[in-house]
Design a protein around this motif. Sequence first.
Motif, PDB file in Angstrom:
ATOM      1  N   ASN A   1       0.839  -1.206   0.000  1.00  0.00           N
ATOM      2  CA  ASN A   1       0.000   0.000   0.000  1.00  0.00           C
ATOM      3  C   ASN A   1       0.870   1.250   0.000  1.00  0.00           C
ATOM      4  OD1 ASN A   1      -2.234  -1.626   0.087  1.00  0.00           O
ATOM      5  ND2 ASN A   1      -2.751  -1.193   2.219  1.00  0.00           N
TER       6      ASN A   1
ATOM      7  N   ASP B   1      -8.562  13.389   5.690  1.00  0.00           N
ATOM      8  CA  ASP B   1      -9.390  13.177   6.872  1.00  0.00           C
ATOM      9  C   ASP B   1     -10.880  13.291   6.581  1.00  0.00           C
ATOM     10  OD1 ASP B   1      -7.317  12.854   8.871  1.00  0.00           O
ATOM     11  OD2 ASP B   1      -6.887  14.981   8.579  1.00  0.00           O
TER      12      ASP B   1
ATOM     13  N   ALA C   1      -9.989   6.108   1.457  1.00  0.00           N
ATOM     14  CA  ALA C   1     -10.260   4.789   2.039  1.00  0.00           C
ATOM     15  C   ALA C   1     -10.778   4.875   3.473  1.00  0.00           C
ATOM     16  CB  ALA C   1      -9.002   3.921   1.983  1.00  0.00           C
ATOM     17  N   TYR C   2     -10.178   5.724   4.301  1.00  0.00           N
ATOM     18  CA  TYR C   2     -10.635   5.875   5.682  1.00  0.00           C
ATOM     19  C   TYR C   2     -10.971   7.319   6.022  1.00  0.00           C
ATOM     20  CZ  TYR C   2     -10.189   1.097   7.208  1.00  0.00           C
ATOM     21  OH  TYR C   2     -10.387  -0.254   7.372  1.00  0.00           O
ATOM     22  N   ALA C   3     -11.239   8.107   5.019  1.00  0.00           N
ATOM     23  CA  ALA C   3     -11.689   9.471   5.266  1.00  0.00           C
ATOM     24  C   ALA C   3     -13.140   9.456   5.727  1.00  0.00           C
ATOM     25  CB  ALA C   3     -11.560  10.307   3.996  1.00  0.00           C
ATOM     26  N   GLU C   4     -13.499  10.447   6.506  1.00  0.00           N
ATOM     27  CA  GLU C   4     -14.905  10.651   6.846  1.00  0.00           C
ATOM     28  C   GLU C   4     -15.578  11.327   5.655  1.00  0.00           C
ATOM     29  OE1 GLU C   4     -16.515   9.715   9.763  1.00  0.00           O
ATOM     30  OE2 GLU C   4     -14.631   8.637  10.055  1.00  0.00           O
TER      31      GLU C   4
ATOM     32  N   ARG D   1     -13.422   7.886  14.937  1.00  0.00           N
ATOM     33  CA  ARG D   1     -12.716   7.242  13.828  1.00  0.00           C
ATOM     34  C   ARG D   1     -11.970   6.011  14.354  1.00  0.00           C
ATOM     35  NH1 ARG D   1      -9.319  11.394  10.531  1.00  0.00           N
ATOM     36  NH2 ARG D   1      -9.854  10.021   8.780  1.00  0.00           N
ATOM     37  N   ARG D   2     -12.396   4.826  13.928  1.00  0.00           N
ATOM     38  CA  ARG D   2     -11.847   3.581  14.476  1.00  0.00           C
ATOM     39  C   ARG D   2     -10.910   2.868  13.504  1.00  0.00           C
ATOM     40  NH1 ARG D   2     -17.195   3.687  16.005  1.00  0.00           N
ATOM     41  NH2 ARG D   2     -17.801   2.304  14.302  1.00  0.00           N
ATOM     42  N   TYR D   3     -10.906   3.253  12.261  1.00  0.00           N
ATOM     43  CA  TYR D   3      -9.997   2.648  11.269  1.00  0.00           C
ATOM     44  C   TYR D   3     -10.075   1.118  11.269  1.00  0.00           C
ATOM     45  CZ  TYR D   3      -8.046   7.354  11.171  1.00  0.00           C
ATOM     46  OH  TYR D   3      -7.897   8.725  11.071  1.00  0.00           O
ATOM     47  N   GLY D   4     -11.287   0.583  11.389  1.00  0.00           N
ATOM     48  CA  GLY D   4     -11.476  -0.862  11.349  1.00  0.00           C
ATOM     49  C   GLY D   4     -11.371  -1.531  12.712  1.00  0.00           C
TER      50      GLY D   4
END
Length: 251
Positions: free
Chosen positions: A179, A195, A215-218, A246-249
């Motif tokens: 990645n 973000d 991918a992990y933006a709000e 924000r837990r990022y999985g």
Amino acid sequence: MTAKPARSVDDAAAGTGSGGDIPRHVAIIMDGNGRWAQRRGLPRIAGHRKGIEAARAVVKTAGALGIEVLTLYAFSSENWSRPASEIADLMNLLRRFIRKELEALAGEGIRIRVIGNYQAFENDVVELIDSAIARTANNRKATLVVALNYGSQSEITDATRQIAADVQSGALAVGDITNEAIDARLSTHDLPPLDLLIRTSGEKRLSNFLLWQAAYAELLFTDTLWPDFGEDSLRQAIEEFTQRDRRYGGL
């Protein structure tokens, strides 16, 4: 998981609070100029002109809030399908924006970056963009990224080609394709992670914008048309962001 206490937008503007909750990198899909004009019985260009005013207000507000990077989706690679007259109007607005706003942005310490193949534009537009990038290259207060003739799928394809070439030349092993290796070959590689991504006008899609980076933006979708999106709208969006967990999985 309990959400941590949010740092308010007012705290950020004042330089107080616990810190860490205000997004470092915000991107906006500026949508709705045409509908704004249509609802008022005006030509589309009137909506685009009003949209420039909204962009000016949002850039100023982002700086006041301490947002490090603001990325604006100004012209997508798919926008070439619009009527030639509208594209000409958009290019004229771009020329006017650079000529009118460059010195003010430079004086405020804002660095201008462009992502996308803007070299496809007319020569004088390319020269204006190059001049704006060079004029502000050493500024460090904040960064304004403008996406021009940008498409995320093409960006990822180009990164893939670079990796393939590096593997073929022996500069990169297949096992080193990660990645991080892909991210390093994107046009945003030297910017903070995305973000918050905002889209105006009620549409709920990304439209080929920052697909990898988001991918992990709000994500925040608002019904407000872009010309009506100003200081208060951005502050409200940032306030909502500070309330999210924000837990990022993770849990």
